[in-house]
Scaffold this motif. Structure first.
Motif, PDB file in Angstrom:
ATOM      1  N   LYS A  82       0.595  -0.948   0.157  1.00 45.13           N
ATOM      2  CA  LYS A  82      -0.222  -0.264  -0.237  1.00 45.13           C
ATOM      3  C   LYS A  82       0.581   1.458  -0.050  1.00 45.13           C
ATOM      4  CE  LYS A  82      -3.967   1.907   2.158  1.00 45.13           C
ATOM      5  NZ  LYS A  82      -5.067   1.701   1.279  1.00 45.13           N
ATOM      6  N   ASP A  83       0.691   2.537  -1.070  1.00 46.04           N
ATOM      7  CA  ASP A  83       1.634   3.217  -0.811  1.00 46.04           C
ATOM      8  C   ASP A  83       3.089   2.717  -1.654  1.00 46.04           C
ATOM      9  OD1 ASP A  83      -0.525   5.246  -0.544  1.00 46.04           O
ATOM     10  OD2 ASP A  83      -0.409   4.529   1.587  1.00 46.04           O
TER      11      ASP A  83
ATOM     12  N   TYR B 161      10.553  -0.145   7.608  1.00 44.18           N
ATOM     13  CA  TYR B 161       9.386   0.539   7.129  1.00 44.18           C
ATOM     14  C   TYR B 161       9.910   2.093   6.459  1.00 44.18           C
ATOM     15  CZ  TYR B 161       5.861  -2.305  10.093  1.00 44.18           C
ATOM     16  OH  TYR B 161       4.906  -3.044  10.754  1.00 44.18           O
ATOM     17  N   ARG B 162       9.615   2.411   5.642  1.00 43.56           N
ATOM     18  CA  ARG B 162       9.837   3.791   4.719  1.00 43.56           C
ATOM     19  C   ARG B 162       9.082   5.155   5.698  1.00 43.56           C
ATOM     20  NH1 ARG B 162       9.066   2.557   0.615  1.00 43.56           N
ATOM     21  NH2 ARG B 162      11.624   1.286   0.223  1.00 43.56           N
TER      22      ARG B 162
ATOM     23  N   ARG C  24       0.703  11.968  11.783  1.00 40.21           N
ATOM     24  CA  ARG C  24       1.707  10.816  10.877  1.00 40.21           C
ATOM     25  C   ARG C  24       3.014  11.210  11.773  1.00 40.21           C
ATOM     26  NH1 ARG C  24       1.697  13.778   5.534  1.00 40.21           N
ATOM     27  NH2 ARG C  24       3.885  12.906   5.704  1.00 40.21           N
ATOM     28  N   LYS C  25       3.095  11.389  12.825  1.00 43.37           N
ATOM     29  CA  LYS C  25       4.719  11.698  13.455  1.00 43.37           C
ATOM     30  C   LYS C  25       4.816  11.383  14.912  1.00 43.37           C
ATOM     31  CE  LYS C  25       6.934  16.136  15.781  1.00 43.37           C
ATOM     32  NZ  LYS C  25       6.363  17.176  16.633  1.00 43.37           N
ATOM     33  N   PHE C  26       6.199  10.563  14.502  1.00 49.37           N
ATOM     34  CA  PHE C  26       6.603   9.437  15.682  1.00 49.37           C
ATOM     35  C   PHE C  26       7.691  10.614  16.183  1.00 49.37           C
ATOM     36  CE2 PHE C  26       4.004   6.156  13.785  1.00 49.37           C
ATOM     37  CZ  PHE C  26       4.246   5.276  14.499  1.00 49.37           C
ATOM     38  N   THR C  27       8.008  10.164  17.283  1.00 52.05           N
ATOM     39  CA  THR C  27       9.339  11.502  18.340  1.00 52.05           C
ATOM     40  C   THR C  27       9.486  10.287  18.842  1.00 52.05           C
ATOM     41  OG1 THR C  27       8.148  13.038  18.094  1.00 52.05           O
ATOM     42  CG2 THR C  27      10.257  12.950  19.158  1.00 52.05           C
TER      43      THR C  27
ATOM     44  N   TYR D   3       8.299  11.005  10.226  1.00 50.84           N
ATOM     45  CA  TYR D   3       7.144  10.875   9.981  1.00 50.84           C
ATOM     46  C   TYR D   3       6.929   9.983   8.829  1.00 50.84           C
ATOM     47  CZ  TYR D   3       7.404  16.339  11.036  1.00 50.84           C
ATOM     48  OH  TYR D   3       7.406  16.681  12.115  1.00 50.84           O
ATOM     49  N   SER D   4       5.705   8.880   9.049  1.00 56.43           N
ATOM     50  CA  SER D   4       5.098   7.709   8.151  1.00 56.43           C
ATOM     51  C   SER D   4       3.999   8.666   7.011  1.00 56.43           C
ATOM     52  CB  SER D   4       4.050   7.176   9.515  1.00 56.43           C
ATOM     53  OG  SER D   4       3.227   8.018   9.723  1.00 56.43           O
ATOM     54  N   LEU D   5       3.647   7.839   6.335  1.00 52.05           N
ATOM     55  CA  LEU D   5       3.290   7.948   5.109  1.00 52.05           C
ATOM     56  C   LEU D   5       1.572   8.871   5.101  1.00 52.05           C
ATOM     57  CD1 LEU D   5       4.609   5.082   2.384  1.00 52.05           C
ATOM     58  CD2 LEU D   5       4.886   7.756   2.275  1.00 52.05           C
ATOM     59  N   SER D   6       1.410   7.887   6.300  1.00 56.27           N
ATOM     60  CA  SER D   6      -0.064   8.077   6.648  1.00 56.27           C
ATOM     61  C   SER D   6      -0.452   7.498   7.708  1.00 56.27           C
ATOM     62  CB  SER D   6      -0.968   7.007   5.784  1.00 56.27           C
ATOM     63  OG  SER D   6      -1.163   5.878   6.080  1.00 56.27           O
ATOM     64  N   VAL D   7      -1.729   7.468   8.906  1.00 54.75           N
ATOM     65  CA  VAL D   7      -2.286   7.409  10.013  1.00 54.75           C
ATOM     66  C   VAL D   7      -2.510   6.347   9.922  1.00 54.75           C
ATOM     67  CG1 VAL D   7      -4.184   7.338  11.441  1.00 54.75           C
ATOM     68  CG2 VAL D   7      -3.352  10.073   9.863  1.00 54.75           C
TER      69      VAL D   7
END
Length: 412
Positions: free
Chosen positions: A53-54, A208-209, A259-262, A276-280
């Motif tokens: 997906k994506d 994961y990208r 989408r933001k990961f810290t 940041y990921s591609l989507s929620v």
């Protein structure tokens, strides 16, 4: 509305393809259960169903509807392209004794073999030849003298090794390594292949990208989820460059907002890393994968430790019990391990009774379980604006479900 049916394909780790008929209302678990029946095994807790997906692999949340992950054209039955899911290992365990079901063990071995073929640890070139010998013994048995090439180098070596040395070199020198394993059972060879493949850091890893900036997906960062923690690499100009290795004890917490990961961890620049990921949907998938991987690490750690302490005795029993990769295991092959499972299960059962606790330490004091984020996981599907400092680890209320999965491993 009736649960209309659709057809899709599932690619197994051994590259076999299964055709399945599923309903539009079916959840991931429904598809997984049907697949388990087709494979004649209910013992696949280390595996997950993945979809592209994506332009990125994504494991299905088994509690959600399958249609959430598939294109609208499939739901409307107007898709001309075949819809494909992939059965892949989602959680890695180095000790194959934790997987007693023969079909699950074969699929696990096939997955790792495929990953070795895609591995690129150039500084460990010699190890690939030894792994090829183990794989040949597991697949073909003893090496007999032949006047012809009895295997294809491309099926046992990464492309870069074949390109570097050529087929003739590999076919000339590999049989000598294979002959050294004469008399070794297929199951032992597969076990040794799995154990040695874990020394290649890019094998027992799910990638994961992500990106460093929200609106610049080309600024690629690769996050690898392993059984021992997280690995972070950058890919400037398409070339992967290793940056951080973060074992579980070094990670203090992961906070997320849409989408933001810290990531807060020892060893990081300024003690944190923002990605940041591609989507929620990708965010939730990644968070759940990290949580479950860490939880599985904690729960199986006592078993693995005790197995290592008694490795000689149990390994001998495992190898000489007459079991092979294509035979069924009986419940009484390794009775001492049943007691180990009972001990772990009692610890987990006692822990799940403390659902109202605000924090909990399991086995490793640096790693905390904090109650409460299950509501957040539901909310982030609805809005990217939700901001909660959720924990790295699986909420206590989910422990019971994970305990059931571990029980289904048939560890004994």
């Amino acid at each position: 509305m009736k649960n209309q049916s659709r057809v899709l394909s599932v690619i197994l780790p051994n590259n076999k393809e299964l055709s399945m008929t599923v309903g539009l209302k079916d959840r991931g678990q429904d598809v997984f259960n049907q697949l388990s029946e087709l494979l004649c095994t209910s013992d696949l807790p280390l595996f997950g169903l993945s979809v592209v997906k994506d332009n990125q692999p994504l494991f299905l949340d088994l509690e959600q509807k399958l249609s959430l992950y598939l294109p609208k054209s499939w739901r409307k039955n107007t898709s001309k392209e075949k819809v494909i899911l992939f059965l892949k290992v989602q959680y890695f365990v180095k000790n194959v004794q934790l997987i007693l079901n023969s079909e699950a063990r074969k699929l696990y071995y096939a997955e790792l073999k495929g990953r070795v073929l895609r591995s690129e640890r150039f500084e460990q070139e010699g190890l690939y030849f030894q792994l090829a010998a183990f794989a040949l013994q597991a697949d073909l048995g003893d090496c007999e003298k032949r006047n012809f090439a009895y295997f294809s180098p491309q099926g046992f070596f990464p492309f870069w090794i074949v390109q570097k040395h050529g087929n003739d070199y590999i076919l000339k020198h590999t049989p000598a390594l294979h002959r050294e394993l004469k008399g070794m059972s297929s199951s032992e060879a597969a076990l040794l292949f799995i154990q040695e493949s874990f020394t290649l850091s890019d094998v027992p890893l799910t990638i994961y990208r992500l990106s460093k900036e929200k609106n610049k997906p080309q600024d690629c960062v690769l996050m690898g989820v392993a059984s021992t923690g997280l690995q972070i690499s950058e890919a400037p100009n398409g070339e992967q460059k290793f940056v951080y290795d973060l074992p579980w004890p070094s990670i203090q917490s992961i906070t997320f907002q849409g989408r933001k990961f810290t990531i807060y961890a020892n060893g990081l620049h300024e003690k944190k890393q923002v990605l940041y990921s591609l989507s929620v949907l990708h965010s939730k998938n990644l968070l759940q994968h990290i949580s479950n991987s860490h939880q599985l690490h904690l729960i199986t750690k006592p078993l693995v430790t005790r197995l290592e302490e008694k490795n000689g005795r149990h390994r001998e029993m495992y190898i000489t019990d007459g079991a092979d990769l294509d035979t069924e295991d009986s419940d009484d092959e390794l009775p001492p391990m049943k007691f180990l499972l009972d001990d772990v299960q009692k610890q987990i059962t006692g822990t799940t009774e403390c659902r109202n606790a605000t924090e909990m330490s399991v086995d490793e004091p640096e790693e905390m379980l904090v109650d409460g984020p299950e509501e957040v996981l539901r909310l982030i599907e609805l809005s990217e604006g939700v901001s909660v400092d959720g924990p790295l680890f699986l909420p206590i209320s989910h422990w019971k479900d994970l305990t059931v999965e571990i029980h289904h491993l048939d560890i004994c």
